[in-house]
Design an enzyme around this catalytic site. Sequence first.
Site, PDB file in Angstrom:
ATOM      1  N   HIS A   1       0.827  -1.204   0.000  1.00 66.15           N
ATOM      2  CA  HIS A   1       0.000   0.000   0.000  1.00 66.15           C
ATOM      3  C   HIS A   1       0.857   1.248   0.000  1.00 66.15           C
ATOM      4  O   HIS A   1       0.428   2.318   0.414  1.00 66.15           O
ATOM      5  CB  HIS A   1      -0.968  -0.006   1.180  1.00 66.15           C
ATOM      6  CG  HIS A   1      -1.571  -1.348   1.411  1.00 66.15           C
ATOM      7  ND1 HIS A   1      -1.055  -2.245   2.309  1.00 66.15           N
ATOM      8  CD2 HIS A   1      -2.598  -1.966   0.811  1.00 66.15           C
ATOM      9  CE1 HIS A   1      -1.745  -3.374   2.249  1.00 66.15           C
ATOM     10  NE2 HIS A   1      -2.686  -3.234   1.353  1.00 66.15           N
TER      11      HIS A   1
HETATM   12  S1  FES Z   1       2.015  -0.531   3.094  1.00 64.31           S
HETATM   13 FE1  FES Z   1       0.422  -1.850   3.664  1.00 64.31          FE
HETATM   14  S2  FES Z   1       1.511  -3.588   4.279  1.00 64.31           S
HETATM   15 FE2  FES Z   1       3.096  -2.228   3.799  1.00 64.31          FE
END
Ligand code: FES
Lengths: 176, 419
Positions: free
Chosen positions: A141
Amino acid sequence: MATSGSNGGADGVVRRDFLTIAAGAFTAVGVAAAIWPFVHQMNPSADVLALSSTEVDISKVQAGQAITVLWRGKPVFVRHRTEAEIDAARRDDTASLPDPQKDADRVKKAEWLITLGVCTHLGCVPLAFQGDYKGWFCPCHGSHYDTSGRIRKGPAPRNLEVPQYAFLNDTRVKIG
Amino acid sequence: MSGIHSKFNKGIIGWIDYRLPIFTILDDMVGTGYPTPRNLNYWWNFGSLAGLCLVIQIVTGIVLAMHYTPHVDLAFASVEHIMRDVNYGWLLRYVHANGASMFFVVVYIHIFRGLYFGSYKSPREVLWFLGIIIFLLMMATAFMGYVLPWGQMSFWGATVITNLFSAIPVVGDYIVTLLWGGFSVDNPTLNRFFSLHYLLPFAIAAVVVLHILALHQHGSNNPLGIDANGPQDKIPFHPYYTVKDLFGIAVFLIFFSALVFYAPNMLGEVDNYIEANPLVTPAHIVPEWYFLPFYAILRSIPDKLFGVLAMFGSILLLFVLPWLDTSRVRSARFRPVFKVFFYVFIADCVLLLVCGGKPPEGIWLILGRIGTAYYFIHFLILLPVIGFWERPLPLPKSISEPVLGGGKPAAAVAAPAKE
Ligand code: FES
Ligand code: HEM
């Protein structure tokens, strides 16, 4: 049904009330005690807890390289930092950090950074030497970590966790 | 319901029914003894289709479990063993994996049917709640099932989803350790997921029984959304709707077979044919398609705790829907403004589904955020306000009136319903 007895106090409390409350409380405690094993069996078992340390040979890791080892089923990053990376990490001690921590508090020897390889967002393994701060980048993410493993940008709330570890000698580290 | 005055009083059936009124009960539930609105359209087929999907999943699942091994060293190989060595194993697994997808297609249509025709309104709120509970249980079941083949997506999907609970303040990390039975997703996790994946479908079946019980209390809603006035508005479930449901099942099976036999991996992720590796996260992890809208909501909020709350909130919101929608008219047929926003809402859900499958950067992140905001605006602002201001079209006097009169309600606009 028990209120017709002759033992009623002035305030309408009867002996039967004591029995009802005592029986109810006793049952509640008993039910809770019976449920607990069913919950606690889900926690790590003795053998899982026993596997709690691992030794790593770091003699072959050159400056500018990093290795990933498995500890308690989780990846651990062992990174041999270059001078430039250490400088960058120290310089940013004063930057605005989401989870402020000094680089010096995150290492035992400045050239070795050892952290869990688990993104503090939702647990993916970040990729080394990538992202805006050339530390790690988590592809899941989009979290960016710096060369001290501190979170700088993205949804992750905390810095990469530093596990318990000890240098056994110059080439061996014990994690856990 | 007792067998004593029942129509099942002859021969061996009568003998049994007198002692165990099973035929009477069935007849009252799905037979001639259950009066049903005469105007149900094809959107009402999806309930029976969902039931069929559950049966298909249970039957294929039980036979898969006879060949599957829930151990981190063996699970992946045992699924390949099912695919290559077990007689018809490939078929059983493809039916089970695609059956999960078809189940969600059917249930999503079933839910949107309810949203359009106002089936969640009084007196069917509890029926609606039970439906949401089934939906939540289905999501848990499908999530845990997807972990079983122990591929890369299985492993990392499990890691990300269980880590959602670490967002809970204070106790979050303890809960995650409890879920894992260790310090990461590992063998204890796989074992308990298998156990629960086996159990939950039967829990779903139990809630389905309650769902149907609640349904039969007031009977089906119908496309007009008005209550039946009397026997002239109803027809017996059997043979009219048993036949219609069977026809729907035949059509459904055509689509299902097309998927299983011609594109069995279309909805899957190739990464799941790589065995789980706890040291390497695939570059682009995505959940199964049916979770994508919720995943998009999770990712569009840049804060961990609020992202998780928004994701769960987007589903839990459905529990208060009966009170958020302030209109007393059920069917969207008579709600010209609501109807427009209903279609916008569908478009929004599709947008979220698309965004959930894309990397969360650039335009996709922005679109995901717009989609998320609109999702909540729809429920929390638009529905209460529309219900208040909209002028509903005049409702027909009875179910049989428009059926006999050609199905179109009069086009005149009535004064807004004042209370
Ligand atoms: S940014 Fe969501 S798990 Fe690493
Ligand atoms: C609500 C009903 C169910 C749903 C939605 C569901 C969903 C799933 C999904 C999505 C998978 C992963 C498929 C894959 O990619 O390989 C799976 C696997 C599996 N399921 Fe289910 N399932 C259900 C019921 C059951 C039941 C009742 C059993 C009985 C034990 C079962 C046994 C299995 C087994 C053994 C696997 C692993 C083999 C495989 O991956 O194909 N399932 N399930």
